[in-house]
Design a protein around this motif. Structure first.
Motif, PDB file in Angstrom:
ATOM      1  N   VAL A 112      12.018 -22.219  95.471  1.00  0.00           N
ATOM      2  CA  VAL A 112      10.952 -22.142  94.474  1.00  0.00           C
ATOM      3  C   VAL A 112      10.916 -23.486  93.749  1.00  0.00           C
ATOM      4  N   ASP A 146       8.897 -26.203  90.890  1.00  0.00           N
ATOM      5  CA  ASP A 146       8.001 -26.428  89.763  1.00  0.00           C
ATOM      6  C   ASP A 146       6.950 -27.451  90.196  1.00  0.00           C
ATOM      7  N   CYS A 147       5.686 -27.041  90.198  1.00  0.00           N
ATOM      8  CA  CYS A 147       4.618 -27.915  90.684  1.00  0.00           C
ATOM      9  C   CYS A 147       4.304 -29.076  89.735  1.00  0.00           C
ATOM     10  N   LEU A 172      13.701 -24.914  91.398  1.00  0.00           N
ATOM     11  CA  LEU A 172      14.157 -23.870  90.482  1.00  0.00           C
ATOM     12  C   LEU A 172      15.114 -22.898  91.160  1.00  0.00           C
ATOM     13  N   ALA A 210       3.859 -26.739  97.459  1.00  0.00           N
ATOM     14  CA  ALA A 210       3.778 -27.399  96.154  1.00  0.00           C
ATOM     15  C   ALA A 210       2.787 -28.560  96.172  1.00  0.00           C
ATOM     16  N   PHE A 268       1.844 -20.072  95.932  1.00  0.00           N
ATOM     17  CA  PHE A 268       1.835 -20.722  94.624  1.00  0.00           C
ATOM     18  C   PHE A 268       1.146 -19.798  93.637  1.00  0.00           C
ATOM     19  N   ARG A 303       1.364 -23.507  88.892  1.00  0.00           N
ATOM     20  CA  ARG A 303       2.544 -24.013  88.185  1.00  0.00           C
ATOM     21  C   ARG A 303       3.788 -23.929  89.065  1.00  0.00           C
ATOM     22  N   TYR A 304       3.888 -22.886  89.886  1.00  0.00           N
ATOM     23  CA  TYR A 304       5.064 -22.695  90.729  1.00  0.00           C
ATOM     24  C   TYR A 304       4.640 -22.538  92.183  1.00  0.00           C
ATOM     25  N   PHE A 327       7.984 -14.931  91.474  1.00  0.00           N
ATOM     26  CA  PHE A 327       7.004 -15.365  90.483  1.00  0.00           C
ATOM     27  C   PHE A 327       6.928 -14.373  89.324  1.00  0.00           C
ATOM     28  N   LEU A 348       9.543 -15.065  86.785  1.00  0.00           N
ATOM     29  CA  LEU A 348       9.277 -16.208  85.908  1.00  0.00           C
ATOM     30  C   LEU A 348       8.334 -15.855  84.764  1.00  0.00           C
TER      31      LEU A 348
END
Length: 691
Positions: free
Chosen positions: A277, A279-280, A286, A469, A569, A576-577, A600, A603
Motif C-alpha cells: 500500500v 501513499d500517492c 505504508l 500509484a 486506488f 490518496r492511496y 483502504f 485507513l
C-alpha cells in the motif's frame, strides 16, 4: 755437516714489552666494554623515555583487562512513532572461567537448574576451552525469571557464574513484519573475520541478519561500554575497577503504518501472497506484506532445527519475501496501463471492437475469458469488463513497443532505490528484448500475450502497486521505506490529464455494477475505489481441456490454479492511496480485491475494518500467531509419528520427505509464453486470461 744459513737468535721479550702489550689489550677490551655499556644505556634511555607510553600501556593491560558491554540496539518505529522493533529486558547467565573451582561439577549443576540440552552443554564446554580466563562465556540468554531466580539462590555453589540482566530484540507484530524488518542474531565466524571487531564476540551482542535490521545494522548498533577489572599476570581476577557506560544506537523511522501492516497481514488469512500500500502524495510505502512468514522473534532467539525444517519444507515459501522477490505474470492488471498507451498513441476511446470470445491468428485461437464474448465493446467497458479481445486487437494495432514504453514509465521492470539486500525486477518484453535474450524475432502471439499481461511479462507486487500509484497520481512516484520530513515532489509522468481522468473513471467502474470487482466496493459513504482485477495463468489450457470443459483456473491442484491479482486506488476523484496485491493460486482476483478494499477501509474507518476481520478469522483458524502455533504442533506430531519404530515407509516415501525439506530457490510464479518459444522460467503457453 751444517745446511742452510745461520740460525736466527730467539726474540728477546723484555718486561717493558710485556707491559705495553697488556696495556694495549686492556684498552681494546675496555673500549669494547664501554661501547656495549653505551649501547645498553642508549637502549635504556630509549625504552624509558621514547617508549614510555607504549610500555606503560602494556603494563597496564597486563594489570587491568577490559570487557565490552553490548550497547542497546536502536529502535525501529513507524511513521507516527509506533514501535516495530524494540528492546526488552531479559535475563542471561555467563561464566567467568578463571573464577570456576570445579568446572565439571558446576556445568552439571547448571544443566540441572537451567534444563540445558546435551548439545548446549557440549557447546558450553567447547566455548570454555577456547575462552581467556577473564572473558565471559555465555551459558544461556532470554531466561525466564524462575530459572534466573534459581541460579541466584545457588550462587554460593556456583563460583564464576554471573547472572546478568540484559536486552533482547522484540518484534511486537511478529510474523507480520518478518520480511520487512528481518531479524538479529549472533555474529558468525565469517562476520568476525570480516570486521575483526571484538564487540562481535561479546556475549549478548547481536547484529542484523536480514531485512532492514541488516541494512541499517551500523546505524542502530550503538557504541559499546567497557568494564575494567584488575587481574594477575596469569589472568586471574583480582577486583573490579571502573565501568564506562554504553551509548544506545539510533532510532530508525520508517514510512510504514504499523497498524496497517499488521492488519493487512492478518487480512490475508491462510492465503499465500503479498502486496503493498502506497501513499500517492509522496511514494511512502505504508505496508509491504508477504505471507505466510516466519516469526522474527524465534530467529532472534535462535531457531531450532525442527523449526527450520518445518519452514523450509513449506510449499507456500514463508522464508521468501514475495513482495520484492516473487515474480508473476501481470495478468489483466496491465489493461488500464495498456489503455493509457492506446490513448497516448491516438486511439479514440469510442472505437469499438467486436468480441466473439475467440481471436484467430492463422491456425491459432486466442480466447477471451468470457467464452461467449462481450459483443461490440469500447475502451471504457473493455477495462470495466476486462475484455481480452479488445486489447488483442488494439495493442496489435499500435505495436508492442508503445505498450512496453508505457509499462516502463509506470514502474514495471524497474528496480527501486530501497534499502533492501535484493529485489527481482521482472521483465517488460518487446522485440528488442526478445532478440537479445533468445535471438528470435518477435511474433504476433507475443504481442497478444503481452497485451493481457501473460507470455514473457513478469512483475512483482511492489511494481504493480507503484503502477497503480503512478496512474492515480500522474507522477513518477518512487517508493520509499525510510521516513523523510522534507522531500522534492515527484516529476509528472508527462501524460495528458484528460487521459488519466478517463482511466480513473474506467477503473472506478471496475469496482461497481457490471465490473469484475463489483463486490469489492468500500462500504463507506462518499468513498469509492478504483481498481483492476487480474488472473494470471500458470498452467496451459489446451484445446482438449476446453472441449472437456476444463477451462477454469480456480479448481484442481493448488499449484495449478491461477494467481489472483488486484491493483487499486482510493478515492477515485482525488486518489490518496494506491495498492497492489498478488495472491498465489487464489484462482482469480476476488480475494485480492477484498484485501485492498479492507486495507483502504482501515485507513478511513479502523474499527469497521477490524470488525470485518474479526468475522473472518475463525474461518482461517484464528489469528497469525494461533495458526502458526497449531501448524507447528501438527508438524511436530507428524514428525514424531514418522519416527516411531512401528512406522513404515518405503524408499519412495523417504525420498519424498527429503525433497519436501528443500525449499524452492525463489517464490516466483512462472510466466507462460507461446508454445514454440517458451522461456526458461515458463511452464506452459497461454491462450487467454480469466478475471
Amino acid at each position: 755437516m751444517r745446511f742452510g744459513g745461520p740460525k736466527r737468535p730467539p726474540r728477546l721479550v723484555t718486561e717493558a714489552h710485556q707491559s705495553f702489550s697488556f696495556t694495549r689489550r686492556t684498552l681494546a677490551l675496555g673500549a669494547m666494554q664501554g661501547g656495549v655499556g653505551l649501547l645498553l644505556a642508549g637502549r635504556m634511555a630509549w625504552l624509558t623515555i621514547a617508549e614510555k607510553d607504549r610500555y606503560t600501556a602494556l603494563a597496564e593491560s597486563n594489570r587491568a583487562r577490559s570487557t565490552m558491554i553490548p550497547p542497546q540496539r536502536g529502535w525501529m518505529i513507524d511513521r507516527v512513532g509506533q514501535p516495530i522493533a524494540i528492546n526488552r529486558s531479559d535475563f542471561r547467565v555467563d561464566l567467568i572461567p578463571d573464577l570456576m573451582e570445579d568446572r565439571d561439577a558446576e556445568i552439571t549443576l547448571l544443566q540441572h537448574i537451567l534444563g540445558l540440552a546435551p548439545d548446549d552443554v557440549q557447546q558450553l564446554r567447547d566455548n570454555l576451552a577456547k575462552a581467556a580466563g577473564f572473558q565471559p562465556v555465555q551459558v544461556i540468554e532470554d531466561l525466564d525469571y524462575e530459572r534466573f531466580a534459581a541460579i541466584n539462590l545457588r550462587l554460593p555453589d556456583l563460583p564464576g557464574v554471573v547472572p546478568a540482566r540484559g536486552f533482547s530484540r522484540l518484534y511486537p507484530a511478529g510474523a507480520a513484519v518478518a520480511h520487512l524488518v528481518g531479524y538479529v542474531g549472533s555474529a558468525s565466524v565469517d562476520d568476525y573475520k570480516r570486521d575483526k571487531n571484538p564487540l562481535l564476540i561479546t556475549p549478548g551482542f547481536k547484529i542484523g541478519k536480514q531485512g532492514l535490521e541488516k541494512t541499517f545494522d551500523l546505524y542502530m548498533r550503538g557504541v559499546p561500554g567497557a568494564k575494567r577489572a584488575e587481574v594477575t599476570a596469569r589472568g586471574r581476577l583480582v577486583r573490579e575497577l571502573t565501568t564506562q557506560p554504553e551509548s544506545p544506537g539510533k532510532t530508525l523511522q520508517l514510512t510504514i503504518d504499523a497498524g496497517l501492516q499488521d492488519y493487512v497481514a492478518e487480512r490475508m488469512g491462510d492465503q499465500s501472497g503479498s502486496g503493498c500500500v502506497i501513499d500517492c502524495s509522496n511514494g511512502d510505502i505504508l505496508a509491504m506484506v508477504s505471507m505466510p512468514a516466519y516469526d522474527p522473534n524465534s530467529f532472534s532467539r535462535g531457531i531450532t532445527h525442527d523449526e527450520w525444517d518445518m519452514l523450509a519444507g513449506n510449499d507456500h515459501l514463508p522464508l521468501v519475501n514475495k513482495a520484492l522477490q516473487g515474480l508473476y505474470p501481470a495478468g489483466s492488471t496491465v489493461k488500464p496501463m495498456n489503455a493509457l498507451a492506446l490513448l497516448e498513441a491516438g486511439v479514440s476511446p469510442d472505437d469499438h471492437v467486436l468480441c466473439t470470445g475467440t481471436y484467430k491468428v492463422g491456425n491459432s485461437a486466442f480466447h477471451c475469458y468470457k467464452h461467449s464474448g462481450h459483443g461490440s465493446i469500447d475502451m471504457h467497458h473493455a477495462i470495466q469488463q476486462s475484455c481480452d479481445i479488445y486489447f488483442y486487437t488494439m495493442v496489435r494495432r499500435i505495436g508492442t513497443e508503445r505498450v512496453a514504453a508505457m509499462a516502463k514509465r509506470l514502474g514495471l521492470g524497474e528496480k527501486f532505490p530501497l534499502p533492501v539486500s535484493s529485489q527481482r525486477f521482472g521483465t517488460v518484453p518487446d522485440p528488442a528484448w526478445k532478440l537479445k535474450r533468445y535471438h528470435k524475432e518477435w511474433t504476433v502471439s507475443d504481442t497478444l500475450n503481452s497485451a493481457i499481461g501473460q507470455g514473457y511479462t513478469l512483475v512483482n507486487p511492489l511494481q504493480i502497486a507503484v503502477m497503480a500509484a503512478r496512474i492515480a497520481s500522474g507522477r513518477a512516484l518512487v517508493p520509499r521505506l525510510v521516513h523523510r520530513k522534507h522531500d522534492q515532489p515527484a516529476e509528472p509522468l508527462g501524460v495528458d490529464p484528460a487521459h488519466l481522468r478517463f482511466i480513473h473513471e474506467a477503473m472506478g467502474a471496475v469496482v461497481g455494477p457490471g465490473g469484475t470487482a463489483g463486490g469489492a466496493r468500500i462500504q463507506l459513504p462518499g468513498l469509492d475505489m478504483g481498481g483492476k482485477t487480474g488472473s494470471a495463468q500458470v498452467h496451459h489450457i489446451s484445446e482438449a481441456d476446453r472441449r472437456a470443459g476444463r477451462t477454469s483456473g480456480t479448481v484442481g491442484a493448488w499449484k495449478l490454479r491461477d494467481h489472483g491479482l488486484f491493483i487499486a486506488f482510493a478515492p477515485v476523484e482525488q486518489p490518496r492511496y494506491a495498492a497492489g496485491f498478488i495472491m498465489e493460486h487464489a484462482g482469480h482476483g476476488t480475494f485480492a480485491a477484498g484485501v485492498a478494499r479492507d486495507a483502504f477501509t482501515f485507513l478511513y474507518d479502523k474499527q469497521r475494518a477490524l470488525d470485518t476481520l474479526a468475522k473472518m478469522q475463525p474461518g482461517w483458524g484464528g489469528d497469525i500467531a494461533t495458526r502458526m502455533t497449531a501448524e507447528r504442533a501438527a508438524w511436530q506430531a507428524a514428525q514424531a509419528k514418522a519416527a516411531t519404530p512401528d512406522a513404515t515407509a518405503d524408499e519412495g516415501d523417504v525420498s519424498a520427505q527429503e525433497n519436501a525439506a528443500t525449499p524452492p530457490p525463489v517464490a516466483a510464479a512462472t510466466a507462460v509464453a507461446p508454445p514454440s518459444e517458451t522461456p526458461d522460467n515458463a511452464q506452459a503457453p497461454a491462450n487467454g486470461a480469466t478475471d
